[in-house]
Design a protein around this motif. Structure first.
Motif, PDB file in Angstrom:
ATOM      1  N   THR A  26       8.885 -35.192  46.926  1.00 23.17           N
ATOM      2  CA  THR A  26       8.047 -35.587  45.795  1.00 23.17           C
ATOM      3  C   THR A  26       8.481 -34.876  44.513  1.00 23.17           C
ATOM      4  O   THR A  26       7.891 -35.088  43.457  1.00 23.17           O
ATOM      5  N   ALA A  27       9.508 -34.050  44.637  1.00 19.53           N
ATOM      6  CA  ALA A  27      10.140 -33.393  43.487  1.00 19.53           C
ATOM      7  C   ALA A  27      11.635 -33.349  43.792  1.00 19.53           C
ATOM      8  O   ALA A  27      12.027 -33.235  44.958  1.00 19.53           O
ATOM      9  N   PRO A  28      12.467 -33.425  42.777  1.00 20.05           N
ATOM     10  CA  PRO A  28      13.906 -33.341  43.040  1.00 20.05           C
ATOM     11  C   PRO A  28      14.269 -31.945  43.537  1.00 20.05           C
ATOM     12  O   PRO A  28      13.627 -30.959  43.174  1.00 20.05           O
ATOM     13  N   VAL A  29      15.290 -31.879  44.384  1.00 22.48           N
ATOM     14  CA  VAL A  29      15.728 -30.597  44.921  1.00 22.48           C
ATOM     15  C   VAL A  29      17.018 -30.150  44.240  1.00 22.48           C
ATOM     16  O   VAL A  29      17.765 -30.968  43.687  1.00 22.48           O
ATOM     17  N   ILE A  30      17.247 -28.850  44.304  1.00 21.06           N
ATOM     18  CA  ILE A  30      18.488 -28.255  43.813  1.00 21.06           C
ATOM     19  C   ILE A  30      18.960 -27.280  44.882  1.00 21.06           C
ATOM     20  O   ILE A  30      18.144 -26.598  45.519  1.00 21.06           O
ATOM     21  N   SER A  31      20.246 -27.224  45.100  1.00 21.72           N
ATOM     22  CA  SER A  31      20.791 -26.310  46.100  1.00 21.72           C
ATOM     23  C   SER A  31      20.776 -24.881  45.570  1.00 21.72           C
ATOM     24  O   SER A  31      20.782 -24.647  44.347  1.00 21.72           O
ATOM     25  N   THR A  32      20.791 -23.927  46.491  1.00 31.23           N
ATOM     26  CA  THR A  32      20.841 -22.529  46.064  1.00 31.23           C
ATOM     27  C   THR A  32      22.157 -22.246  45.332  1.00 31.23           C
ATOM     28  O   THR A  32      22.164 -21.480  44.372  1.00 31.23           O
ATOM     29  N   ARG A  33      23.225 -22.880  45.759  1.00 28.06           N
ATOM     30  CA  ARG A  33      24.520 -22.660  45.096  1.00 28.06           C
ATOM     31  C   ARG A  33      24.490 -23.139  43.648  1.00 28.06           C
ATOM     32  O   ARG A  33      24.969 -22.451  42.743  1.00 28.06           O
ATOM     33  N   ASP A  34      23.930 -24.327  43.420  1.00 25.03           N
ATOM     34  CA  ASP A  34      23.831 -24.829  42.042  1.00 25.03           C
ATOM     35  C   ASP A  34      22.863 -23.981  41.220  1.00 25.03           C
ATOM     36  O   ASP A  34      23.128 -23.693  40.050  1.00 25.03           O
ATOM     37  N   ALA A  35      21.763 -23.582  41.830  1.00 19.79           N
ATOM     38  CA  ALA A  35      20.791 -22.744  41.126  1.00 19.79           C
ATOM     39  C   ALA A  35      21.412 -21.412  40.725  1.00 19.79           C
ATOM     40  O   ALA A  35      21.254 -20.950  39.590  1.00 19.79           O
ATOM     41  N   TYR A  36      22.144 -20.815  41.659  1.00 18.50           N
ATOM     42  CA  TYR A  36      22.783 -19.529  41.378  1.00 18.50           C
ATOM     43  C   TYR A  36      23.860 -19.676  40.302  1.00 18.50           C
ATOM     44  O   TYR A  36      23.951 -18.857  39.385  1.00 18.50           O
ATOM     45  N   ALA A  37      24.654 -20.710  40.409  1.00 14.34           N
ATOM     46  CA  ALA A  37      25.753 -20.920  39.459  1.00 14.34           C
ATOM     47  C   ALA A  37      25.254 -21.101  38.027  1.00 14.34           C
ATOM     48  O   ALA A  37      25.960 -20.763  37.075  1.00 14.34           O
ATOM     49  N   HIS A  38      24.047 -21.630  37.870  1.00 13.37           N
ATOM     50  CA  HIS A  38      23.499 -21.917  36.542  1.00 13.37           C
ATOM     51  C   HIS A  38      22.182 -21.177  36.306  1.00 13.37           C
ATOM     52  O   HIS A  38      21.344 -21.634  35.535  1.00 13.37           O
ATOM     53  N   LYS A  39      22.012 -20.033  36.972  1.00 11.52           N
ATOM     54  CA  LYS A  39      20.719 -19.344  36.964  1.00 11.52           C
ATOM     55  C   LYS A  39      20.214 -18.984  35.567  1.00 11.52           C
ATOM     56  O   LYS A  39      19.016 -18.984  35.332  1.00 11.52           O
ATOM     57  N   SER A  40      21.100 -18.717  34.642  1.00 10.72           N
ATOM     58  CA  SER A  40      20.652 -18.359  33.294  1.00 10.72           C
ATOM     59  C   SER A  40      20.053 -19.553  32.546  1.00 10.72           C
ATOM     60  O   SER A  40      19.382 -19.377  31.527  1.00 10.72           O
ATOM     61  N   SER A  41      20.261 -20.765  33.055  1.00 13.65           N
ATOM     62  CA  SER A  41      19.733 -21.976  32.417  1.00 13.65           C
ATOM     63  C   SER A  41      18.318 -22.318  32.876  1.00 13.65           C
ATOM     64  O   SER A  41      17.702 -23.229  32.328  1.00 13.65           O
ATOM     65  N   ASN A 107      11.746 -31.148  33.682  1.00 15.43           N
ATOM     66  CA  ASN A 107      12.955 -30.661  34.348  1.00 15.43           C
ATOM     67  C   ASN A 107      12.619 -29.645  35.431  1.00 15.43           C
ATOM     68  O   ASN A 107      13.058 -28.501  35.386  1.00 15.43           O
ATOM     69  N   VAL A 108      11.845 -30.072  36.414  1.00 14.39           N
ATOM     70  CA  VAL A 108      11.386 -29.180  37.480  1.00 14.39           C
ATOM     71  C   VAL A 108      12.082 -29.555  38.783  1.00 14.39           C
ATOM     72  O   VAL A 108      12.132 -30.727  39.156  1.00 14.39           O
ATOM     73  N   PHE A 109      12.575 -28.529  39.471  1.00 14.77           N
ATOM     74  CA  PHE A 109      13.280 -28.724  40.739  1.00 14.77           C
ATOM     75  C   PHE A 109      12.706 -27.813  41.808  1.00 14.77           C
ATOM     76  O   PHE A 109      12.255 -26.707  41.513  1.00 14.77           O
ATOM     77  N   ASN A 110      12.764 -28.279  43.044  1.00 18.53           N
ATOM     78  CA  ASN A 110      12.397 -27.479  44.199  1.00 18.53           C
ATOM     79  C   ASN A 110      13.694 -26.884  44.760  1.00 18.53           C
ATOM     80  O   ASN A 110      14.646 -27.616  45.017  1.00 18.53           O
ATOM     81  N   LEU A 111      13.715 -25.559  44.967  1.00 14.24           N
ATOM     82  CA  LEU A 111      14.904 -24.905  45.505  1.00 14.24           C
ATOM     83  C   LEU A 111      15.001 -25.198  46.993  1.00 14.24           C
ATOM     84  O   LEU A 111      14.183 -24.729  47.782  1.00 14.24           O
ATOM     85  N   TYR A 112      15.977 -25.987  47.367  1.00 11.87           N
ATOM     86  CA  TYR A 112      16.132 -26.434  48.754  1.00 11.87           C
ATOM     87  C   TYR A 112      16.505 -25.261  49.658  1.00 11.87           C
ATOM     88  O   TYR A 112      17.513 -24.593  49.437  1.00 11.87           O
ATOM     89  N   GLY A 113      15.669 -24.996  50.656  1.00 10.10           N
ATOM     90  CA  GLY A 113      15.867 -23.845  51.537  1.00 10.10           C
ATOM     91  C   GLY A 113      15.281 -22.574  50.952  1.00 10.10           C
ATOM     92  O   GLY A 113      15.199 -21.553  51.626  1.00 10.10           O
ATOM     93  N   SER A 114      14.922 -22.634  49.699  1.00  9.62           N
ATOM     94  CA  SER A 114      14.236 -21.592  48.942  1.00  9.62           C
ATOM     95  C   SER A 114      14.784 -20.191  49.174  1.00  9.62           C
ATOM     96  O   SER A 114      15.996 -20.006  49.276  1.00  9.62           O
ATOM     97  N   LEU A 115      13.910 -19.198  49.235  1.00 12.46           N
ATOM     98  CA  LEU A 115      14.369 -17.815  49.303  1.00 12.46           C
ATOM     99  C   LEU A 115      15.154 -17.524  50.575  1.00 12.46           C
ATOM    100  O   LEU A 115      16.104 -16.738  50.558  1.00 12.46           O
ATOM    101  N   PHE A 116      14.799 -18.166  51.688  1.00 12.04           N
ATOM    102  CA  PHE A 116      15.545 -17.929  52.923  1.00 12.04           C
ATOM    103  C   PHE A 116      17.015 -18.319  52.729  1.00 12.04           C
ATOM    104  O   PHE A 116      17.914 -17.567  53.089  1.00 12.04           O
ATOM    105  N   GLU A 117      17.258 -19.483  52.149  1.00  9.97           N
ATOM    106  CA  GLU A 117      18.645 -19.915  51.943  1.00  9.97           C
ATOM    107  C   GLU A 117      19.326 -19.062  50.872  1.00  9.97           C
ATOM    108  O   GLU A 117      20.511 -18.762  50.976  1.00  9.97           O
ATOM    109  N   TRP A 118      18.584 -18.654  49.856  1.00 11.06           N
ATOM    110  CA  TRP A 118      19.115 -17.767  48.817  1.00 11.06           C
ATOM    111  C   TRP A 118      19.683 -16.494  49.464  1.00 11.06           C
ATOM    112  O   TRP A 118      20.799 -16.081  49.181  1.00 11.06           O
TER     113      TRP A 118
END
Length: 156
Positions: A26-41, A107-118
């Protein structure tokens, strides 16, 4: 309610299947890798309970909670900002992300796998004092089996 596609996966197939089984997209997801790569954004919002957040959280993440989440707690954040919401695996954060999208945050995303995957990916976490930590609150001993990082210290 909008349905989004699965566009991310976890590094471990069994964990990926577990995460996928809990999400309704019900919300778009983002991978931990993409989130980390662009974390300052992004602005990271932690949708877990306070004791989980205090044990460890993503650097500079803002605690918003889950059970006691109130949309007013983020009224200082522009509705145009890029936001990533996370919890332990993505279930609670999906619900908060969905609420934010309904409230007009674009522009809201759910972190797929969240903190465990992080943590599984080896990215750093910080404790309530802003110090690096290897501890991760796994909610329960049973849920801890989804944290594979060898240096993680699991607490519940």
């Amino acid at each position: 309610m909008a349905q989004y596609k699965k566009t991310a996966s976890c590094s471990q197939p069994a964990f990926d299947a577990k995460v996928n089984s809990y999400l309704k997209y019900t919300a778009p997801v983002i991978s931990t890798r993409d989130a980390y790569a662009h974390k300052s954004s992004y602005i990271f919002l932690d949708a877990r309970e306070i004791q989980e957040y205090q044990t460890s959280h993503i650097p500079e993440a803002r605690y918003v909670g889950y059970e006691d989440f109130n949309i007013k707690s983020i009224q200082d954040i522009s509705k145009d900002k890029k936001i990533i919401v996370y919890c332990s695996i993505g279930y609670r954060s999906e619900r908060i992300a969905t609420q934010l999208r309904k409230a007009g945050y674009k522009n809201v995303f759910n972190l797929y796998g969240s903190l465990f995957e992080w943590v599984n990916e080896g990215y750093s976490t910080y404790d309530k004092h802003g110090k690096p930590t290897k501890k991760i609150h796994t909610y329960s001993e049973d849920w801890g089996k989804w944290v594979f990082a060898k240096d993680a210290v699991k607490v519940w």
